[in-house]
Design an enzyme around this catalytic site. Structure first.
Site, PDB file in Angstrom:
ATOM      1  N   CYS A 117     103.503  23.444  64.329  1.00  0.00           N
ATOM      2  CA  CYS A 117     104.151  24.652  64.847  1.00  0.00           C
ATOM      3  C   CYS A 117     103.243  25.839  64.545  1.00  0.00           C
ATOM      4  O   CYS A 117     102.984  26.139  63.377  1.00  0.00           O
ATOM      5  CB  CYS A 117     105.522  24.822  64.188  1.00  0.00           C
ATOM      6  SG  CYS A 117     106.486  26.177  64.843  1.00  0.00           S
ATOM      7  N   CYS A 124     106.221  40.229  65.293  1.00  0.00           N
ATOM      8  CA  CYS A 124     106.800  40.099  66.624  1.00  0.00           C
ATOM      9  C   CYS A 124     107.453  41.418  67.012  1.00  0.00           C
ATOM     10  O   CYS A 124     108.053  42.095  66.172  1.00  0.00           O
ATOM     11  CB  CYS A 124     107.836  38.974  66.648  1.00  0.00           C
ATOM     12  SG  CYS A 124     108.541  38.653  68.278  1.00  0.00           S
ATOM     13  N   CYS A 128     114.624  40.379  67.735  1.00  0.00           N
ATOM     14  CA  CYS A 128     115.878  39.624  67.736  1.00  0.00           C
ATOM     15  C   CYS A 128     116.627  39.900  66.436  1.00  0.00           C
ATOM     16  O   CYS A 128     116.043  39.825  65.344  1.00  0.00           O
ATOM     17  CB  CYS A 128     115.603  38.133  67.897  1.00  0.00           C
ATOM     18  SG  CYS A 128     114.854  37.727  69.495  1.00  0.00           S
ATOM     19  N   CYS A 131     116.507  37.361  63.400  1.00  0.00           N
ATOM     20  CA  CYS A 131     115.232  36.694  63.124  1.00  0.00           C
ATOM     21  C   CYS A 131     114.448  37.391  62.022  1.00  0.00           C
ATOM     22  O   CYS A 131     114.232  38.608  62.066  1.00  0.00           O
ATOM     23  CB  CYS A 131     114.398  36.658  64.405  1.00  0.00           C
ATOM     24  SG  CYS A 131     112.771  35.912  64.202  1.00  0.00           S
ATOM     25  N   GLY A 172     105.764  35.369  66.433  1.00  0.00           N
ATOM     26  CA  GLY A 172     105.322  36.036  67.642  1.00  0.00           C
ATOM     27  C   GLY A 172     105.973  35.526  68.916  1.00  0.00           C
ATOM     28  O   GLY A 172     106.613  34.473  68.945  1.00  0.00           O
ATOM     29  N   GLU A 173     105.813  36.288  69.990  1.00  0.00           N
ATOM     30  CA  GLU A 173     106.260  35.942  71.337  1.00  0.00           C
ATOM     31  C   GLU A 173     105.041  35.504  72.143  1.00  0.00           C
ATOM     32  O   GLU A 173     104.204  36.335  72.538  1.00  0.00           O
ATOM     33  CB  GLU A 173     106.936  37.147  71.995  1.00  0.00           C
ATOM     34  CG  GLU A 173     107.132  37.059  73.496  1.00  0.00           C
ATOM     35  CD  GLU A 173     107.890  35.823  73.947  1.00  0.00           C
ATOM     36  OE1 GLU A 173     107.304  35.026  74.712  1.00  0.00           O
ATOM     37  OE2 GLU A 173     109.061  35.644  73.539  1.00  0.00           O
ATOM     38  N   SER A 204     107.561  28.594  73.530  1.00  0.00           N
ATOM     39  CA  SER A 204     108.880  29.204  73.446  1.00  0.00           C
ATOM     40  C   SER A 204     108.808  30.688  73.800  1.00  0.00           C
ATOM     41  O   SER A 204     107.838  31.372  73.457  1.00  0.00           O
ATOM     42  CB  SER A 204     109.443  29.044  72.031  1.00  0.00           C
ATOM     43  OG  SER A 204     110.691  29.687  71.897  1.00  0.00           O
ATOM     44  N   SER A 227     115.064  31.296  74.646  1.00  0.00           N
ATOM     45  CA  SER A 227     116.117  31.735  73.725  1.00  0.00           C
ATOM     46  C   SER A 227     117.165  32.530  74.506  1.00  0.00           C
ATOM     47  O   SER A 227     116.916  33.669  74.888  1.00  0.00           O
ATOM     48  CB  SER A 227     115.511  32.593  72.600  1.00  0.00           C
ATOM     49  OG  SER A 227     114.599  31.841  71.836  1.00  0.00           O
ATOM     50  N   LEU A 228     118.348  31.938  74.705  1.00  0.00           N
ATOM     51  CA  LEU A 228     119.401  32.564  75.498  1.00  0.00           C
ATOM     52  C   LEU A 228     120.331  33.421  74.630  1.00  0.00           C
ATOM     53  O   LEU A 228     120.407  34.632  74.765  1.00  0.00           O
ATOM     54  CB  LEU A 228     120.202  31.491  76.240  1.00  0.00           C
ATOM     55  CG  LEU A 228     121.416  31.967  77.044  1.00  0.00           C
ATOM     56  CD1 LEU A 228     121.013  32.957  78.130  1.00  0.00           C
ATOM     57  CD2 LEU A 228     122.157  30.771  77.640  1.00  0.00           C
ATOM     58  N   HIS A 229     121.104  32.763  73.765  1.00  0.00           N
ATOM     59  CA  HIS A 229     121.980  33.392  72.761  1.00  0.00           C
ATOM     60  C   HIS A 229     123.224  34.091  73.324  1.00  0.00           C
ATOM     61  O   HIS A 229     124.157  34.347  72.564  1.00  0.00           O
ATOM     62  CB  HIS A 229     121.200  34.367  71.875  1.00  0.00           C
ATOM     63  CG  HIS A 229     119.962  33.788  71.292  1.00  0.00           C
ATOM     64  ND1 HIS A 229     119.923  32.537  70.711  1.00  0.00           N
ATOM     65  CD2 HIS A 229     118.690  34.274  71.206  1.00  0.00           C
ATOM     66  CE1 HIS A 229     118.697  32.279  70.289  1.00  0.00           C
ATOM     67  NE2 HIS A 229     117.932  33.315  70.590  1.00  0.00           N
ATOM     68  N   ASN A 303     122.573  30.881  60.453  1.00  0.00           N
ATOM     69  CA  ASN A 303     122.339  30.722  59.022  1.00  0.00           C
ATOM     70  C   ASN A 303     121.816  32.051  58.498  1.00  0.00           C
ATOM     71  O   ASN A 303     120.863  32.595  59.057  1.00  0.00           O
ATOM     72  CB  ASN A 303     121.306  29.612  58.773  1.00  0.00           C
ATOM     73  CG  ASN A 303     121.245  29.231  57.318  1.00  0.00           C
ATOM     74  OD1 ASN A 303     122.266  28.965  56.696  1.00  0.00           O
ATOM     75  ND2 ASN A 303     120.053  29.197  56.777  1.00  0.00           N
TER      76      ASN A 303
END
Length: 433
Positions: A117, A124, A128, A131, A172-173, A204, A227-229, A303
């Protein structure tokens, strides 16, 4: 599509894995792209060897040796901290040439194999609200070479493991650093360098529309996660501030465009927040929004992290109720994640924040493991700790694939053994007619 943020100084010396820079340098002495890839290949294999030795094996002129000696290093970054979980997951803090730091996680899949990963930016800018990495803000983009070097560090740090998958789900994005990410992907999949399968890469995004559409055109074989959320645009703005810039309708149109070009399912990430987006009505809205699309949904029970927002953890029964609605009423493939990986500060951004004195708490995007409600209880599952959860989902998929392949091999072996027995003991022993 480079993201806004502080400009970083050019690498000096540069990374041998920064292809555009290497091509320009080799072009100055009359060498082409084939030579560049070959040099990268030998640099990957020849740990600690000088450029003169590497170039001699390829019969390259002294002018090339001089360029490499003056302008390039095999690694411009270094691992300054390494944490290993009880299950073998390794998290590395990688210090870049300018002193900034990113994180890389090496996740064991099966004996001898791993998923890595990687980070694409330092910090970033997406912000969010749940995050940990978003707390850092954006400090700069990584070069293609710095991204690839994370894989080299993974190979050097864990030489007993063969890197099978790479997921851009670290800091990061990725779509805000699109050109460098795509260049890194092409290096990873090039037959002369890492030779990774095209479908082994996953990127992602929080929903950068231009990046999704560009990926569909440039590299539709790369797997995509979104990432919807929240299924509602206004509600999503409160959770994902970048939704103000990227409306949900535009994102869905881009995902449909990607699906028209790719055969891979889009991974839909949905963090479940108590009292915010965990009602049956929201589940029905998600179902209607995604029904008929080529997706896999991951429900992520929140979490607590070291963020300012006071989100709360939803009950298992509530999350399972959402799962039931999505699967049984909308026929959408859906998984639920559960917490793992707190023993090495596994969340993206936690190790970097810890170095800066930040408070470290588990982050939902990196410490949860997927399962369906009918699966083996979490206490009995052997899920890598410290892993980005999307990485874990990729592991689960590959584990199932390997299991199917193994079963197929056993069936073939049994049939072949039966055939041999027939030929040896029955056909040969039969009297001639």
């Amino acid at each position: 599509m480079a993201g806004a943020g502080p400009a970083r100084p050019p690498l000096s010396p540069g990374s041998i894995f920064d292809l555009p820079v290497l091509l320009e340098a080799l072009g100055s002495v009359g060498k082409n792209a084939d030579h560049a890839r070959t040099i990268q290949k030998h640099a990957l294999k020849s740990v600690g060897q000088p450029w003169s030795t590497i170039c001699k094996a390829q019969e390259l002129p002294k002018a090339v040796v001089s360029v490499l000696d003056e302008e390039f290093l095999r690694l411009t970054s270094k691992v300054v901290e390494r944490r290993e979980s009880v299950d073998g997951t390794v998290k590395m803090l990688v210090r870049l040439q300018d002193g900034l730091e990113v994180e890389t996680v090496v996740i064991p899949m099966a004996p001898g194999y791993s998923t890595v990963c990687v980070s694409s930016q330092v910090g970033c800018a997406m912000g969010c609200t749940f995050c940990a990495t978003g707390m850092m803000g954006l400090k700069g983009n990584l070069t293609a070479g710095e991204i690839v070097e994370q894989i080299v560090h993974a190979r050097d740090t864990c030489p007993e493991r063969n890197v099978r998958n790479v997921v851009f789900m670290g800091m990061g994005e990725p779509m805000q650093n699109y050109e460098n990410v795509l260049t890194a992907v092409r290096t990873l999949t090039d037959q002369k360098t890492f030779s990774m399968p095209a479908s082994s890469i996953t990127i992602s995004t929080v929903g950068v529309v231009s990046g999704i559409r560009s990926l569909a055109r440039d590299a539709p074989w790369v797997r995509l996660a979104f990432s919807l959320h929240s299924p509602d645009q206004n509600a999503r703005k409160q959770i994902v501030p970048s939704a103000n810039r990227y409306p949900l309708d535009s994102i869905l149109d881009a995902l449909d465009y990607y699906s028209s070009k790719s055969t891979s399912k889009v991974m839909i990430e949905f963090t479940v927040l108590k009292g915010t987006n965990d009602s049956p009505a929201v589940a029905h809205d998600v179902g209607r929004l995604l029904q008929g699309r080529n997706v896999v949904i991951n429900l992520i029970p929140y979490n607590p992290t070291s963020v300012k927002e006071s989100f709360q953890v939803p009950s298992p029964e509530t999350v399972e109720g959402m799962w039931q609605i999505l699967v049984k009423e909308y026929n959408l493939k859906t998984t639920i994640r559960h917490q793992h990986g707190v023993d090495i500060g596994g969340a993206c951004g936690q190790l970097a924040l810890q170095q800066e004195g930040g408070k470290v708490l588990p982050d939902v995007e990196d410490t949860l493991a997927a399962r369906a409600p009918s699966a083996v209880p979490a206490s009995k599952r052997n899920t890598p700790a410290g892993a980005s959860q999307a990485c874990v989902d990729k592991i689960d998929y590959d584990s199932r694939l390997k299991a199917c392949m193994a079963l197929g091999g056993l069936v073939f072996a049994a049939l072949y053994a039966g055939y041999q027995y027939y030929v040896t003991n029955l056909l040969v022993a039969s009297p001639a007619h």
